[in-house]
Design an enzyme around this catalytic site. Structure first.
Site, PDB file in Angstrom:
ATOM      1  CE  LYS A  14      -0.149   9.974 -44.314  1.00 43.40           C
ATOM      2  NZ  LYS A  14      -1.599  10.389 -43.750  1.00 43.40           N
ATOM      3  NE  ARG A  89      -0.399   5.920 -40.009  1.00 45.90           N
ATOM      4  CZ  ARG A  89      -0.117   5.798 -41.326  1.00 45.90           C
ATOM      5  NH1 ARG A  89       0.269   5.522 -42.495  1.00 45.90           N
ATOM      6  NH2 ARG A  89      -1.373   7.048 -41.391  1.00 45.90           N
ATOM      7  NE  ARG A 128      -9.877   6.690 -47.449  1.00 48.43           N
ATOM      8  CZ  ARG A 128      -8.999   6.774 -46.892  1.00 48.43           C
ATOM      9  NH1 ARG A 128      -7.720   7.263 -47.766  1.00 48.43           N
ATOM     10  NH2 ARG A 128      -8.359   6.714 -46.461  1.00 48.43           N
ATOM     11  NE  ARG A 134      -8.320   2.756 -45.757  1.00 44.39           N
ATOM     12  CZ  ARG A 134      -7.388   3.504 -45.661  1.00 44.39           C
ATOM     13  NH1 ARG A 134      -6.920   3.731 -47.241  1.00 44.39           N
ATOM     14  NH2 ARG A 134      -7.062   3.624 -45.075  1.00 44.39           N
ATOM     15  NE  ARG A 145      -7.456   5.144 -39.803  1.00 45.06           N
ATOM     16  CZ  ARG A 145      -7.872   5.813 -41.579  1.00 45.06           C
ATOM     17  NH1 ARG A 145      -9.799   5.445 -41.556  1.00 45.06           N
ATOM     18  NH2 ARG A 145      -7.469   5.945 -42.080  1.00 45.06           N
TER      19      ARG A 145
HETATM   20  P1  B4P Z   1      -5.788  10.265 -48.646  1.00 45.36           P
HETATM   21  O1  B4P Z   1      -4.644  10.660 -49.469  1.00 45.36           O
HETATM   22  O2  B4P Z   1      -5.590   8.933 -48.857  1.00 45.36           O
HETATM   23  O3  B4P Z   1      -5.476  10.405 -47.399  1.00 45.36           O
HETATM   24  P2  B4P Z   1      -4.074   9.546 -47.007  1.00 45.36           P
HETATM   25  O4  B4P Z   1      -3.758  10.934 -45.126  1.00 45.36           O
HETATM   26  O5  B4P Z   1      -2.909   8.857 -47.420  1.00 45.36           O
HETATM   27  O6  B4P Z   1      -4.529   8.596 -45.918  1.00 45.36           O
HETATM   28  P3  B4P Z   1      -4.671   7.590 -44.444  1.00 45.36           P
HETATM   29  O7  B4P Z   1      -3.670   8.193 -43.285  1.00 45.36           O
HETATM   30  O8  B4P Z   1      -6.019   6.817 -44.005  1.00 45.36           O
HETATM   31  O9  B4P Z   1      -3.877   6.116 -45.182  1.00 45.36           O
HETATM   32  P4  B4P Z   1      -3.088   4.494 -44.784  1.00 45.36           P
HETATM   33  O10 B4P Z   1      -3.018   3.853 -45.866  1.00 45.36           O
HETATM   34  O11 B4P Z   1      -1.610   5.829 -44.386  1.00 45.36           O
HETATM   35  O12 B4P Z   1      -7.116  10.690 -48.420  1.00 45.36           O
HETATM   36  C1  B4P Z   1      -7.808  10.121 -47.578  1.00 45.36           C
HETATM   37  C2  B4P Z   1      -9.529  11.313 -48.716  1.00 45.36           C
HETATM   38  O13 B4P Z   1      -9.499  12.348 -49.100  1.00 45.36           O
HETATM   39  C3  B4P Z   1      -9.362  10.320 -50.044  1.00 45.36           C
HETATM   40  O14 B4P Z   1     -10.838  10.175 -50.258  1.00 45.36           O
HETATM   41  C4  B4P Z   1      -9.214  11.706 -50.935  1.00 45.36           C
HETATM   42  O15 B4P Z   1     -10.060  11.898 -52.667  1.00 45.36           O
HETATM   43  C5  B4P Z   1      -9.567  13.187 -49.913  1.00 45.36           C
HETATM   44  N1  B4P Z   1      -8.951  13.767 -49.779  1.00 45.36           N
HETATM   45  C6  B4P Z   1      -7.134  14.611 -50.303  1.00 45.36           C
HETATM   46  N2  B4P Z   1      -6.725  15.245 -50.288  1.00 45.36           N
HETATM   47  C7  B4P Z   1      -8.362  16.547 -50.134  1.00 45.36           C
HETATM   48  C8  B4P Z   1      -8.261  17.458 -50.928  1.00 45.36           C
HETATM   49  N3  B4P Z   1      -7.312  18.715 -50.962  1.00 45.36           N
HETATM   50  N4  B4P Z   1     -10.232  18.012 -51.170  1.00 45.36           N
HETATM   51  C9  B4P Z   1     -10.047  17.002 -50.694  1.00 45.36           C
HETATM   52  N5  B4P Z   1     -10.520  15.757 -50.572  1.00 45.36           N
HETATM   53  C10 B4P Z   1      -9.556  15.003 -50.561  1.00 45.36           C
HETATM   54  O16 B4P Z   1      -3.352   4.556 -43.207  1.00 45.36           O
HETATM   55  C11 B4P Z   1      -4.007   3.384 -42.958  1.00 45.36           C
HETATM   56  C12 B4P Z   1      -3.496   2.414 -42.182  1.00 45.36           C
HETATM   57  O17 B4P Z   1      -2.578   1.195 -41.175  1.00 45.36           O
HETATM   58  C13 B4P Z   1      -3.570   2.898 -40.367  1.00 45.36           C
HETATM   59  O18 B4P Z   1      -4.688   3.471 -39.746  1.00 45.36           O
HETATM   60  C14 B4P Z   1      -2.107   2.248 -39.988  1.00 45.36           C
HETATM   61  O19 B4P Z   1      -3.356   1.194 -39.144  1.00 45.36           O
HETATM   62  C15 B4P Z   1      -1.787   1.048 -40.539  1.00 45.36           C
HETATM   63  N6  B4P Z   1      -0.687   1.716 -41.107  1.00 45.36           N
HETATM   64  C16 B4P Z   1      -0.289   2.301 -42.296  1.00 45.36           C
HETATM   65  N7  B4P Z   1       1.148   2.839 -42.210  1.00 45.36           N
HETATM   66  C17 B4P Z   1       1.555   2.164 -41.195  1.00 45.36           C
HETATM   67  C18 B4P Z   1       2.976   2.618 -39.935  1.00 45.36           C
HETATM   68  N8  B4P Z   1       3.816   3.617 -40.730  1.00 45.36           N
HETATM   69  N9  B4P Z   1       3.019   2.718 -38.994  1.00 45.36           N
HETATM   70  C19 B4P Z   1       2.074   1.659 -38.465  1.00 45.36           C
HETATM   71  N10 B4P Z   1       0.990   0.988 -39.209  1.00 45.36           N
HETATM   72  C20 B4P Z   1       0.517   2.295 -40.199  1.00 45.36           C
END
Ligand code: B4P
Length: 194
Positions: A14, A89, A128, A134, A145
């Site tokens: 995302k 979420r 990552r 992190r 998670r």
């Molecule tokens: P990302 O792109 O960083 O993944 P994400 O889906 O955004 O991550 P996440 O769910 O962890 O994060 P958030 O900050 O929202 O990709 C991950 C890795 O994969 C990276 O290293 C990237 O380079 C790699 N990658 C991506 N695409 C790839 C591909 N095609 N091929 C290979 N590698 C690839 O959430 C973090 C925490 O914040 C949650 O657990 C929760 O505690 C809190 N939180 C956030 N929003 C919330 C909400 N709305 N409500 C309640 N809690 C919330």
């Protein structure tokens, strides 16, 4: 105005794809993960509260997250539109977002759900974690998670599906290949700026 939700499990890409979409369509980015991590790093009362949940792989309470989003939408009244990354979420978050947008006489237009097999999610997040520092990118917290995602976040897909706004995207291609698939859907609503 065009408003997009990027939906998917932790590590589905995302945040990664939001960066590409922002650069191409000039939308405003609202990432609740980034906003929460910023609060944590500044040691604000909200950040201190949020950290307790994030470090355990749990979702931060709805009222905390919803309050944070509302102010952020108000900050940019002239936006071309918003990408909501990692929000909503939970179903109460989705309902609150609909109300906020309705008040601003707009709505969510499209929800793109990134689908990636679980072993690949775990691999990405562990990779990552090796460099990000992190606190939630380790094996035990990642498992929690993903469990939170299945129990609390996945129902949000049904909520948007019932509104006819949900599109499923295979997200285990390379980053540019996945981006190309996303643009095919977004281009039906909005043309690239560049
Ligand atoms: P990302 O792109 O960083 O993944 P994400 O889906 O955004 O991550 P996440 O769910 O962890 O994060 P958030 O900050 O929202 O990709 C991950 C890795 O994969 C990276 O290293 C990237 O380079 C790699 N990658 C991506 N695409 C790839 C591909 N095609 N091929 C290979 N590698 C690839 O959430 C973090 C925490 O914040 C949650 O657990 C929760 O505690 C809190 N939180 C956030 N929003 C919330 C909400 N709305 N409500 C309640 N809690 C919330």
């Amino acid at each position: 105005m065009f408003n997009l939700v990027l939906f998917g499990p932790p590590g589905s890409g995302k945040g990664t794809q939001s960066e590409n979409i922002l650069a191409t369509y000039h939308l405003q980015h609202i990432s609740t993960g980034d906003l929460l991590r910023d609060e944590v790093s500044r040691h604000t009362p909200l950040g201190t509260e949020a950290k307790k949940y994030m470090d355990q792989g749990l979702l931060v309470p709805d009222e905390v997250v919803i309050g944070m989003i509302s102010g952020k939408i108000d900050d940019t009244p002239d936006a071309r539109g918003f990408i909501f990354d990692g929000f909503p979420r939970t179903r109460p978050q989705a309902e609150a977002l609909d109300k906020l947008l309705e008040f601003k006489q707009t709505q969510i237009h499209l929800v793109l759900a990134l689908e990636v097999p679980e072993p690949e999610l775990v691999k990405r997040l562990l990779d990552r974690g090796a460099t990000s520092g992190r606190s939630d990118d380790n094996e035990e917290v990642i498992a929690k998670r993903i469990k939170e995602y299945h129990s609390k976040t996945q129902p949000v897909a049904d909520y948007y599906n019932a509104q006819g706004k949900l599109e499923h995207i295979t997200g285990d291609h390379t980053i540019p290949e996945t981006f190309k698939i996303l643009t095919r859907h977004i281009n039906k609503y909005l043309l690239p700026v560049t």
